[in-house]
Design a protein around this motif. Structure first.
Motif, short mmCIF file in Angstrom:
data_model
loop_
_atom_site.label_atom_id
_atom_site.label_comp_id
_atom_site.label_asym_id
_atom_site.label_seq_id
_atom_site.Cartn_x
_atom_site.Cartn_y
_atom_site.Cartn_z
N TRP A 61 0.80 -1.22 0.00
CA TRP A 61 0.00 0.00 0.00
C TRP A 61 0.84 1.28 0.00
CZ3 TRP A 61 -4.93 1.37 -0.92
CH2 TRP A 61 -5.81 0.32 -1.18
N THR A 62 2.02 1.25 0.60
CA THR A 62 2.88 2.42 0.46
C THR A 62 3.30 2.59 -1.00
OG1 THR A 62 4.66 0.99 1.31
CG2 THR A 62 3.76 2.62 2.81
N MET A 63 3.51 1.45 -1.67
CA MET A 63 3.84 1.51 -3.10
C MET A 63 2.68 2.07 -3.92
SD MET A 63 5.17 -1.54 -5.60
CE MET A 63 6.66 -1.72 -4.62
N LEU A 64 1.45 1.70 -3.59
CA LEU A 64 0.30 2.25 -4.32
C LEU A 64 0.21 3.77 -4.15
CD1 LEU A 64 -2.47 -0.42 -3.64
CD2 LEU A 64 -1.19 -0.06 -5.76
N GLY A 77 -3.93 -0.69 -8.30
CA GLY A 77 -4.53 -1.46 -7.22
C GLY A 77 -3.69 -2.65 -6.85
N ALA A 78 -4.13 -3.36 -5.85
CA ALA A 78 -3.48 -4.60 -5.41
C ALA A 78 -4.25 -5.78 -5.97
CB ALA A 78 -3.44 -4.68 -3.89
N LEU A 79 -3.52 -6.78 -6.42
CA LEU A 79 -4.09 -8.02 -6.88
C LEU A 79 -3.52 -9.15 -6.01
CD1 LEU A 79 -6.00 -9.12 -9.08
CD2 LEU A 79 -4.00 -9.49 -10.51
N VAL A 80 -4.05 -9.28 -4.82
CA VAL A 80 -5.06 -8.49 -4.14
C VAL A 80 -4.56 -8.16 -2.74
CG1 VAL A 80 -7.09 -9.39 -5.36
CG2 VAL A 80 -6.23 -10.62 -3.37
N MET A 94 -7.31 4.13 3.97
CA MET A 94 -6.16 4.07 3.07
C MET A 94 -6.61 4.13 1.62
SD MET A 94 -4.12 1.10 5.15
CE MET A 94 -2.98 0.72 3.83
N ALA A 95 -7.64 3.35 1.29
CA ALA A 95 -8.14 3.33 -0.09
C ALA A 95 -8.67 4.70 -0.50
CB ALA A 95 -9.23 2.27 -0.23
#
Length: 262
Positions: A61-64, A77-80, A94-95
């Motif tokens: 999530w820091t990368m996103l 996004g994250a998978l997943v 966060m989202a």
């Protein structure tokens, strides 16, 4: 079975955050965006899944958040995301934050979690697959409720992607909560599980056409694209890992997308 009204084809890249330094990851994300990919995903693990298990690796999530600033067009996004690693209200916040940083380009990918090493190394209870799925079922309404309370609210209704193929629990959650279902397996598996998903949608009175069908691809579009397309799949995601980040397969799928959408 051919789907009469198909969604446009979209192409994703899962840029796996392993075996490369962050500069290389950022460079590859920029290159993929320039090539015309629609979505760039990472994954939510704490160590590599292939190769040296103690190799280079970065957090999801820091990368996103960084990608939200370093890209300008692609969805991210994250998978997943693994539901187990963060309180649902925190994950919603966060989202929402990454949604704002990216000007509305976040997809909230989520699943129940499966990689035991993540749990044991970082102090989470691994438990059973059934318990993790029950936890996901409890978290999804909490995430939705928190997104409705945040100030400022998200810039859009953040699309929810649920990954997994469990026929009794996961696909029921997809029917109730997801905008995108990411399935695993060949065309025959996707066909069977998509039929089960349609049954779960019928049970709750939801139109299954509201749910985009997504899968990973490991071979070229001429080999698997037409069959999956006939089943209603519209989101095809290639994956790439460090250190080399070979985007040849991604280029082939982007070119095929352009022939399908023309």
């Amino acid at each position: 079975m051919t789907i009469p009204e198909q969604r446009p084809v979209r192409i994703g890249l899962q840029l796996q955050p392993q075996h490369a330094d962050y500069g290389k990851i950022r460079e590859t994300a920029a290159q993929a965006e320039e090539l015309g990919v629609d979505i760039i995903f990472n994954w939510d693990h704490f160590s590599p899944l292939t190769g040296d298990p103690d190799g280079l690796h970065f957090e999801c999530w820091t990368m996103l958040g960084a990608w939200a600033e370093s890209t300008s067009r692609v969805e991210i996004g994250a998978l997943v995301t693994c539901n187990s690693y963060r309180n649902p209200e925190l994950l919603a916040d966060m989202a929402r934050t990454v949604d704002h940083i990216s000007d509305g380009r976040l997809i909230l990918g989520i699943g129940a979690g499966w990689f035991e090493r993540d749990y044991t190394e970082y102090g989470y209870e691994f438990g059973t697959a059934g318990r993790r799925l029950d936890d996901l079922a409890e978290s999804l309404p909490r995430i939705e409720a928190r997104l409705g309370k945040l100030n400022p609210p998200p810039t859009r209704r953040i699309p929810v992607l649920i990954g997994g193929g469990g026929e009794k629990k996961t696909l029921r959650l997809v029917a109730r909560h997801a905008d995108i279902w990411h399935g695993f397996g060949d065309a025959e598996v996707i066909e069977r599980k998509a039929a089960i998903l349609r049954g779960h949608c019928a049970d709750i009175g939801r139109d299954p056409a509201e749910i985009e069908l997504s899968t990973a691809v490991r071979s070229g579009p001429e080999e698997v694209g037409p069959k999956l397309r006939d089943l209603g799949v519209s989101l095809f995601t290639a994956h790439v890992s460090g250190p080399d980040h070979d985007l040849t397969l991604l280029r082939d799928w982007i070119a095929w997308r352009d022939t399908q959408n023309s």
